[in-house]
Design a protein around this motif. Sequence first.
Motif, PDB file in Angstrom:
ATOM      1  N   ALA A  34     -29.494 -36.741 -26.119  1.00  0.00           N
ATOM      2  CA  ALA A  34     -28.733 -35.893 -25.805  1.00  0.00           C
ATOM      3  C   ALA A  34     -27.326 -36.674 -25.694  1.00  0.00           C
ATOM      4  O   ALA A  34     -26.263 -35.781 -25.727  1.00  0.00           O
ATOM      5  N   SER A 118     -28.311 -30.788 -24.042  1.00  0.00           N
ATOM      6  CA  SER A 118     -29.714 -30.447 -23.657  1.00  0.00           C
ATOM      7  C   SER A 118     -30.320 -29.950 -25.082  1.00  0.00           C
ATOM      8  O   SER A 118     -31.512 -30.121 -25.241  1.00  0.00           O
ATOM      9  N   ALA A 121     -31.440 -32.885 -26.895  1.00  0.00           N
ATOM     10  CA  ALA A 121     -32.673 -33.285 -26.183  1.00  0.00           C
ATOM     11  C   ALA A 121     -33.774 -32.655 -26.571  1.00  0.00           C
ATOM     12  O   ALA A 121     -35.027 -33.218 -27.031  1.00  0.00           O
TER      13      ALA A 121
END
Length: 249
Positions: A34, A118, A121
Amino acid sequence: MNPVIDTILNHRSIRSFEDRPLTEEQIQLIVQCAQAASTSSYIQAYSIIGITDPEKKKELAALAGNQTYVESNGHFFIFCADLHRHELVGKMEQTNVEESLESTEKFMVAVIDATLASQNAALAAESMGLGICYIGGLRSNLEEVCKLLHVPDRVIPLFGLAVGYPTSNSSKKPRLPLANIYHDNQYEQDSAVSTQQLIQYNRTISSYYEERTSGKRSDTWTSQMAYMLKTPKRMYMKEFVEKKGFNKK
């Protein structure tokens, strides 16, 4: 095709996970990925809160609209727009940064930074054989979410990311055709062309639902969107965002 592209194109939301927590190594690796995302002017205007406390997960699931997969997953990440540390930067450097932090531009930077992080991630998790599901329902009760997480001013929880080992794979929803999304050199403003593209997409979506539900459902994308948009949601958001010290100027 390569493994990265294959992982991206095989994305689907997972809403049922094994009762199996992620390891500390997996969590750290996902967060490191991330952090490797692009960030505007190196500002890094986001934070990630990991939720392992079962009671907090249960409360967050209720606040997000009783979504069970918020409570039952391998790990739950919450991505926040965060300018709190930049307020501390101003104090450390004895510089007045308040007007900048309250600007619409820096609000957009914080939201974009958190979103880019995000997606890195999510891709990292999926490349590890894990499933993910974004949770926007947290924004339905942000006051309560902030209290639960002890979030200071200039920090806004934007969405959650449930990660874990899938119990089964859901089917992949067809996206809008490239012609709807990608414009050559300028924005396509011919409504007749756009409408025809949407009519064709409706046929694709209707067939998808019919096949997935054995004929019990056949609604279209435009009917879903019209139904959703006819009733405004979360109209407290502007006031809440300003109260948290964002988007005032």
